[in-house]
Write an enzyme that holds these catalytic residues in place. Structure first.
Site, PDB file in Angstrom:
ATOM      1  N   VAL A  12     -99.712 -73.322 139.945  1.00  0.00           N
ATOM      2  CA  VAL A  12     -99.194 -72.920 138.631  1.00  0.00           C
ATOM      3  C   VAL A  12     -99.095 -71.396 138.549  1.00  0.00           C
ATOM      4  O   VAL A  12     -98.104 -70.850 138.058  1.00  0.00           O
ATOM      5  CB  VAL A  12    -100.098 -73.471 137.499  1.00  0.00           C
ATOM      6  N   ASP A  35    -112.975 -61.792 141.058  1.00  0.00           N
ATOM      7  CA  ASP A  35    -113.785 -62.963 141.413  1.00  0.00           C
ATOM      8  C   ASP A  35    -114.363 -63.562 140.132  1.00  0.00           C
ATOM      9  O   ASP A  35    -115.247 -62.977 139.497  1.00  0.00           O
ATOM     10  CB  ASP A  35    -114.904 -62.537 142.376  1.00  0.00           C
ATOM     11  N   TYR A  98    -105.958 -74.029 131.455  1.00  0.00           N
ATOM     12  CA  TYR A  98    -105.512 -75.353 131.883  1.00  0.00           C
ATOM     13  C   TYR A  98    -106.709 -76.254 132.147  1.00  0.00           C
ATOM     14  O   TYR A  98    -107.673 -75.862 132.800  1.00  0.00           O
ATOM     15  CB  TYR A  98    -104.664 -75.251 133.156  1.00  0.00           C
ATOM     16  N   TYR A 124    -115.907 -82.427 139.170  1.00  0.00           N
ATOM     17  CA  TYR A 124    -114.766 -81.610 138.755  1.00  0.00           C
ATOM     18  C   TYR A 124    -114.429 -81.870 137.282  1.00  0.00           C
ATOM     19  O   TYR A 124    -114.289 -80.939 136.486  1.00  0.00           O
ATOM     20  CB  TYR A 124    -113.569 -81.934 139.654  1.00  0.00           C
TER      21      TYR A 124
HETATM   22  N1  LIG Z   1    -103.627 -79.571 140.933  1.00  0.00           N
HETATM   23  C1  LIG Z   1    -103.606 -80.568 140.060  1.00  0.00           C
HETATM   24  O1  LIG Z   1    -103.192 -81.707 140.358  1.00  0.00           O
HETATM   25  C2  LIG Z   1    -104.101 -80.340 138.642  1.00  0.00           C
HETATM   26  C3  LIG Z   1    -104.105 -81.428 137.751  1.00  0.00           C
HETATM   27  C4  LIG Z   1    -104.585 -81.226 136.444  1.00  0.00           C
HETATM   28  C5  LIG Z   1    -105.034 -79.976 136.060  1.00  0.00           C
HETATM   29  N2  LIG Z   1    -105.032 -78.939 136.951  1.00  0.00           N
HETATM   30  C6  LIG Z   1    -105.520 -77.643 136.497  1.00  0.00           C
HETATM   31  O2  LIG Z   1    -104.400 -76.774 136.474  1.00  0.00           O
HETATM   32  C7  LIG Z   1    -104.812 -75.442 136.794  1.00  0.00           C
HETATM   33  C8  LIG Z   1    -103.950 -74.913 137.934  1.00  0.00           C
HETATM   34  O3  LIG Z   1    -104.118 -75.784 139.059  1.00  0.00           O
HETATM   35  P1  LIG Z   1    -103.427 -75.457 140.468  1.00  0.00           P
HETATM   36  O4  LIG Z   1    -103.201 -76.749 141.155  1.00  0.00           O
HETATM   37  O5  LIG Z   1    -102.322 -74.501 140.266  1.00  0.00           O
HETATM   38  O6  LIG Z   1    -104.644 -74.711 141.189  1.00  0.00           O
HETATM   39  P2  LIG Z   1    -104.720 -74.249 142.716  1.00  0.00           P
HETATM   40  O7  LIG Z   1    -103.387 -74.279 143.336  1.00  0.00           O
HETATM   41  O8  LIG Z   1    -105.854 -74.990 143.351  1.00  0.00           O
HETATM   42  O9  LIG Z   1    -105.136 -72.706 142.562  1.00  0.00           O
HETATM   43  C9  LIG Z   1    -106.369 -72.357 142.085  1.00  0.00           C
HETATM   44  C10 LIG Z   1    -106.563 -70.864 142.309  1.00  0.00           C
HETATM   45  O10 LIG Z   1    -107.883 -70.568 141.873  1.00  0.00           O
HETATM   46  C11 LIG Z   1    -108.231 -69.387 142.518  1.00  0.00           C
HETATM   47  N3  LIG Z   1    -109.662 -69.215 142.707  1.00  0.00           N
HETATM   48  C12 LIG Z   1    -110.515 -69.973 143.445  1.00  0.00           C
HETATM   49  N4  LIG Z   1    -111.748 -69.416 143.432  1.00  0.00           N
HETATM   50  C13 LIG Z   1    -111.657 -68.289 142.685  1.00  0.00           C
HETATM   51  C14 LIG Z   1    -112.574 -67.282 142.312  1.00  0.00           C
HETATM   52  N5  LIG Z   1    -113.875 -67.309 142.707  1.00  0.00           N
HETATM   53  N6  LIG Z   1    -112.142 -66.247 141.545  1.00  0.00           N
HETATM   54  C15 LIG Z   1    -110.861 -66.193 141.147  1.00  0.00           C
HETATM   55  N7  LIG Z   1    -109.930 -67.108 141.474  1.00  0.00           N
HETATM   56  C16 LIG Z   1    -110.331 -68.145 142.225  1.00  0.00           C
HETATM   57  C17 LIG Z   1    -107.608 -69.419 143.901  1.00  0.00           C
HETATM   58  O11 LIG Z   1    -107.220 -68.091 144.141  1.00  0.00           O
HETATM   59  P3  LIG Z   1    -107.016 -67.454 145.627  1.00  0.00           P
HETATM   60  O12 LIG Z   1    -105.951 -68.288 146.252  1.00  0.00           O
HETATM   61  O13 LIG Z   1    -106.582 -66.052 145.337  1.00  0.00           O
HETATM   62  O14 LIG Z   1    -108.329 -67.558 146.348  1.00  0.00           O
HETATM   63  C18 LIG Z   1    -106.462 -70.411 143.760  1.00  0.00           C
HETATM   64  O15 LIG Z   1    -105.201 -69.816 144.036  1.00  0.00           O
HETATM   65  C19 LIG Z   1    -106.310 -75.537 137.090  1.00  0.00           C
HETATM   66  O16 LIG Z   1    -107.032 -75.236 135.918  1.00  0.00           O
HETATM   67  C20 LIG Z   1    -106.541 -76.999 137.436  1.00  0.00           C
HETATM   68  O17 LIG Z   1    -107.858 -77.410 137.141  1.00  0.00           O
HETATM   69  C21 LIG Z   1    -104.563 -79.085 138.230  1.00  0.00           C
END
Ligand SMILES: NC(=O)c1ccc[n+]([C@@H]2O[C@H](COP(=O)([O-])OP(=O)(O)OC[C@H]3O[C@@H](n4cnc5c(N)ncnc54)[C@H](OP(=O)(O)O)[C@@H]3O)[C@@H](O)[C@H]2O)c1
Length: 310
Positions: A12, A35, A98, A124
């Site tokens: 996202v 972080d 989110y 989670y």
């Molecule tokens: N994926 C799904 O199917 C799904 C479904 C429902 C809801 N959501 C929610 O939607 C939102 C976006 O999901 P997404 O799939 O886009 O997530 P994602 O692709 O897994 O990306 C999460 C990001 O979090 C960052 N992160 C991890 N550890 C961190 C830390 N210690 N400090 C700062 N940043 C950190 C990472 O950054 P770096 O890459 O820079 O390390 C990563 O790029 C989240 O809130 C998730 O819970 C996702």
């Protein structure tokens, strides 16, 4: 509008960063720049940046890994959003955060509404529910958007795994007993941008903050989604896709059987909804080629897929 974006390398976050690069002033941060497991670092960063809006797209989103990493998962999904909310409150900024369908246990036979009680099945989901509650207790002006089944043309997700596996397999086994609405990261980024424009043009005190469900329209299963994306991608040779139950798949964390979220409250409040999951799939497939997916997605150890990163 000065926007602080976290998780800018995620699904996202990447789409939001790309969309907004010409318009608003966006301070994009990944884990290297900020972080989110470090409370004091978050407070210092936000106070220096002085955003009008914080978009928190960062998360500990590996559902299976969360079962063994309770501390890290709660730090990122529960502590960090609350600190961001407190700092947003201090600056009179809007927090857009989110959350997930996995705050529910999936036992309901209808789509979940915002009035339904949370009852997560896994670490989670529990951490995301704790994040929601913490934000609400902070009294910050906040929009919490519950998403489900996110995928995009980049990154590690169900769609890209299926495209890669399809290249080398004659048969795939995909779970057919979880219902949901696959939603593209780009559609979430677009909706977020639109909400920020509405916020910018509204009286801050009258902007309708709170929890909203936001997913693609329609419903399918992982099996149905896989069939649709393979049909759209391959003209002739494609693998047979066998439906299996989630219990036949060896995933670690329990997942809700019903991930469907009613988006009626969002539609009534903001006057728009996301396109159907089929339209979103078409758009993402137009962006991706099978070859590029094959080259960049790391090989999983099994051709049986029952779940997704979140
Ligand atoms: N994926 C799904 O199917 C799904 C479904 C429902 C809801 N959501 C929610 O939607 C939102 C976006 O999901 P997404 O799939 O886009 O997530 P994602 O692709 O897994 O990306 C999460 C990001 O979090 C960052 N992160 C991890 N550890 C961190 C830390 N210690 N400090 C700062 N940043 C950190 C990472 O950054 P770096 O890459 O820079 O390390 C990563 O790029 C989240 O809130 C998730 O819970 C996702």
């Amino acid at each position: 509008m000065r926007i602080l974006l976290t998780g800018s390398n995620g699904q996202v976050g990447t789409e939001f960063r790309k969309l907004g690069q010409n318009a608003a002033e966006i301070i994009s941060t990944g884990s290297r720049e900020l972080d989110l497991t470090r409370e004091e670092e978050i407070r210092r960063f936000v106070r220096d940046a002085k955003p009008n809006v914080i978009v928190n797209a960062a998360a500990f989103s590996d559902v299976d890994a969360a079962e063994r990493n309770w501390d890290a998962c709660f730090a990122l999904n529960a502590m960090a959003p609350v600190v961001l909310a407190e700092e947003a409150h201090r600056l009179d900024a809007l927090l857009i955060h989110y959350s997930t369908d996995q705050v529910f246990d999936g036992s309901k036979s209808e789509p979940y509404t915002e009035k339904d009680r949370t009852s997560p099945l896994n670490v989670y989901g529990a951490s995301k529910a704790a994040g929601e509650q913490g934000i609400a207790s902070s009294f910050a002006p906040a929009l919490i958007l519950r998403l489900s089944w996110i995928y995009s043309a980049q990154g590690d997700n169900f769609l890209r795994s299926i495209l890669r596996l399809a290249k080398h397999s004659t048969e795939l086994q995909i779970a057919n007993d979880q219902a949901g609405a696959p939603t593209s990261a780009r559609s979430i980024a677009r909706a977020t941008e639109r909400l920020i424009r509405m916020y910018a043009n509204s009286r801050k005190t009258q902007f309708p903050t709170g929890i909203y469900h936001l997913t693609a329209a329609g419903a399918t299963t992982w099996h149905g989604f896989a069939l649709a994306l393979l049909d759209a991608t391959f003209q002739q040779r494609k693998p047979i896709v066998l439906p299996i139950s989630t219990t036949e798949h060896s995933s670690f964390a329990r997942r809700p059987k019903n991930s469907l979220l009613s988006c009626q409250k969002f539609l009534t409040t903001f006057g728009f909804q996301l396109p159907s999951w089929q339209q979103q799939l078409e758009e993402v497939l137009a962006e991706i080629t099978v070859q590029s997916a094959v080259e960049t997605v790391p090989a999983p150890s099994t051709s049986s897929i029952a779940t997704r990163p979140d």
